[in-house]
Design a protein around this motif. Structure first.
Motif, PDB file in Angstrom:
ATOM      1  N   LEU A 163      65.774  21.092  42.210  1.00  0.00           N
ATOM      2  CA  LEU A 163      65.902  20.053  43.230  1.00  0.00           C
ATOM      3  C   LEU A 163      66.177  18.699  42.586  1.00  0.00           C
ATOM      4  O   LEU A 163      65.759  18.436  41.455  1.00  0.00           O
ATOM      5  N   SER A 164      66.852  17.852  43.330  1.00  0.00           N
ATOM      6  CA  SER A 164      67.096  16.498  42.838  1.00  0.00           C
ATOM      7  C   SER A 164      65.806  15.681  42.918  1.00  0.00           C
ATOM      8  O   SER A 164      64.823  16.107  43.530  1.00  0.00           O
ATOM      9  N   LYS A 165      65.845  14.519  42.307  1.00  0.00           N
ATOM     10  CA  LYS A 165      64.672  13.638  42.319  1.00  0.00           C
ATOM     11  C   LYS A 165      64.277  13.274  43.748  1.00  0.00           C
ATOM     12  O   LYS A 165      63.093  13.283  44.103  1.00  0.00           O
ATOM     13  N   LYS A 166      65.265  13.010  44.585  1.00  0.00           N
ATOM     14  CA  LYS A 166      64.995  12.644  45.980  1.00  0.00           C
ATOM     15  C   LYS A 166      64.389  13.819  46.744  1.00  0.00           C
ATOM     16  O   LYS A 166      63.445  13.649  47.524  1.00  0.00           O
ATOM     17  N   GLU A 167      64.933  15.022  46.521  1.00  0.00           N
ATOM     18  CA  GLU A 167      64.421  16.213  47.215  1.00  0.00           C
ATOM     19  C   GLU A 167      62.996  16.545  46.784  1.00  0.00           C
ATOM     20  O   GLU A 167      62.167  16.944  47.595  1.00  0.00           O
ATOM     21  N   ILE A 168      62.706  16.360  45.490  1.00  0.00           N
ATOM     22  CA  ILE A 168      61.336  16.587  45.008  1.00  0.00           C
ATOM     23  C   ILE A 168      60.384  15.590  45.648  1.00  0.00           C
ATOM     24  O   ILE A 168      59.277  15.954  46.063  1.00  0.00           O
ATOM     25  N   SER A 169      60.810  14.338  45.748  1.00  0.00           N
ATOM     26  CA  SER A 169      59.971  13.306  46.380  1.00  0.00           C
ATOM     27  C   SER A 169      59.661  13.663  47.831  1.00  0.00           C
ATOM     28  O   SER A 169      58.540  13.471  48.309  1.00  0.00           O
ATOM     29  N   LYS A 170      60.659  14.206  48.535  1.00  0.00           N
ATOM     30  CA  LYS A 170      60.455  14.619  49.926  1.00  0.00           C
ATOM     31  C   LYS A 170      59.432  15.745  50.015  1.00  0.00           C
ATOM     32  O   LYS A 170      58.533  15.730  50.871  1.00  0.00           O
ATOM     33  N   GLN A 171      59.551  16.736  49.113  1.00  0.00           N
ATOM     34  CA  GLN A 171      58.612  17.856  49.110  1.00  0.00           C
ATOM     35  C   GLN A 171      57.192  17.385  48.805  1.00  0.00           C
ATOM     36  O   GLN A 171      56.234  17.849  49.414  1.00  0.00           O
ATOM     37  N   ILE A 172      57.074  16.461  47.869  1.00  0.00           N
ATOM     38  CA  ILE A 172      55.756  15.909  47.537  1.00  0.00           C
ATOM     39  C   ILE A 172      55.162  15.213  48.757  1.00  0.00           C
ATOM     40  O   ILE A 172      53.978  15.357  49.059  1.00  0.00           O
ATOM     41  N   GLY A 173      56.001  14.460  49.476  1.00  0.00           N
ATOM     42  CA  GLY A 173      55.537  13.768  50.678  1.00  0.00           C
ATOM     43  C   GLY A 173      55.069  14.739  51.752  1.00  0.00           C
ATOM     44  O   GLY A 173      54.033  14.521  52.388  1.00  0.00           O
ATOM     45  N   ILE A 174      55.815  15.828  51.930  1.00  0.00           N
ATOM     46  CA  ILE A 174      55.449  16.843  52.927  1.00  0.00           C
ATOM     47  C   ILE A 174      54.119  17.495  52.566  1.00  0.00           C
ATOM     48  O   ILE A 174      53.229  17.655  53.415  1.00  0.00           O
ATOM     49  N   LEU A 175      53.969  17.869  51.297  1.00  0.00           N
ATOM     50  CA  LEU A 175      52.732  18.507  50.836  1.00  0.00           C
ATOM     51  C   LEU A 175      51.542  17.566  50.989  1.00  0.00           C
ATOM     52  O   LEU A 175      50.465  17.973  51.431  1.00  0.00           O
ATOM     53  N   PHE A 176      51.747  16.314  50.622  1.00  0.00           N
ATOM     54  CA  PHE A 176      50.653  15.338  50.721  1.00  0.00           C
ATOM     55  C   PHE A 176      50.236  15.122  52.168  1.00  0.00           C
ATOM     56  O   PHE A 176      49.039  15.111  52.490  1.00  0.00           O
TER      57      PHE A 176
END
Length: 276
Positions: A163-176
């Motif tokens: 995943l790109s940096k932006k996509e990883i950030s989105k996944q982290i936000g969803i998990l959090f």
């Protein structure tokens, strides 16, 4: 007779709900943060007992499906973050004045009440409401784990995430957000304060909670939340690694440019000196 429990929203606007019930002559009672109201049952001799829980759940004793739907319809104006798909469960109940105590006949999936005490029904309703709320949390976590399954599989097979940096950030936000939301509701599943002052009714709550496997399901939910936390940590580390790698590449490029400029400058100086 039916005893049905529904989880329809994240929360209820309890104060406005109480005002509405009073305006309709239902004279609601407060049992700590739970609201109790009784409606006339035109289809039977017994009244319909309703318990409203502030965490978006309601338990209805003695109504049929049509009556329950009518009650839920009245709740619409007081729901906060209404669920797209409400969760429900029901169990049968009956009265038996000859019974020594209230109990659950597991084979018949039926609650046998020794009397019509509202405290007995409330004690049982606490566990039933927690159970349907737990259903919502379980579905939410299961959906999240299913959605993140490709990431987990990629990590297992390659050791990294594409995943790109932006996509990883989105996944982290969803998990959090998911973990935060569930932790926010975790105290709902604790033993209610109602029993601190009325300990004689607590066995009824514990009996129902055991029947609904609340403790077992809580443990499973906690385990799944730990899995989400682990994935959150892995993605956070992956994001940091990507950021570090980018910084390293940038530094290397800058050093290379500096070397090229330095060499170019040296050549220019040498040529200039050769002229003299």
């Amino acid at each position: 007779m039916r005893c049905s429990s529904y989880c329809t929203a994240s929360d209820y606007k309890i104060n406005k709900l109480v005002e509405y019930l009073n305006n309709n002559g239902l004279e609601p009672k407060h049992f700590d943060d739970v609201i109790y109201a009784q409606k006339e049952n035109r289809k039977g001799a017994n009244h319909i007992d309703i318990f409203f829980f502030p965490f978006g759940c309601i338990t209805i004793w003695g109504g049929d499906e049509i009556q329950e739907k009518a009650i839920l319809q009245e709740l619409l104006d007081f729901e906060v973050e209404k669920l797209n798909n409400s969760t429900s469960d029901f169990i049968y109940f009956d009265y038996n004045k000859e019974a020594e105590k209230t109990f659950i006949d597991e084979e018949k999936n039926e609650i046998i009440l020794g009397d019509q005490s509202e405290f007995i029904k409330l004690s049982i309703s606490h566990a039933l409401a927690q159970s349907v709320k737990l259903n919502v949390l379980e579905k939410s976590v299961s959906t999240l784990l299913n959605n993140t399954a490709p990431i987990q599989q990629e990590l297992a097979s390659t050791g990294s995430v594409s995943l790109s940096k932006k996509e990883i950030s989105k996944q982290i936000g969803i998990l959090f957000n998911e973990r935060y939301s569930i932790n926010l509701h975790s105290d709902i599943l604790d033993t209610p304060e109602f029993f601190w002052r009325r300990p004689s009714y607590e066995p009824l709550y514990l009996m129902t909670a055991e029947f609904q496997d609340i403790q077992v399901r809580q443990n499973i939910l906690t385990h799944r939340l730990n899995m989400i936390q682990e994935l959150y940590n892995i993605l956070s580390n992956e994001l940091n690694n990507k950021h570090s790698s980018r910084l390293e590449i940038t530094i290397v490029i800058l050093i290379a440019i500096e070397v090229i400029l330095a060499l170019g400058h040296s050549n220019i100086v040498s040529k200039f000196l050769d002229l003299f």
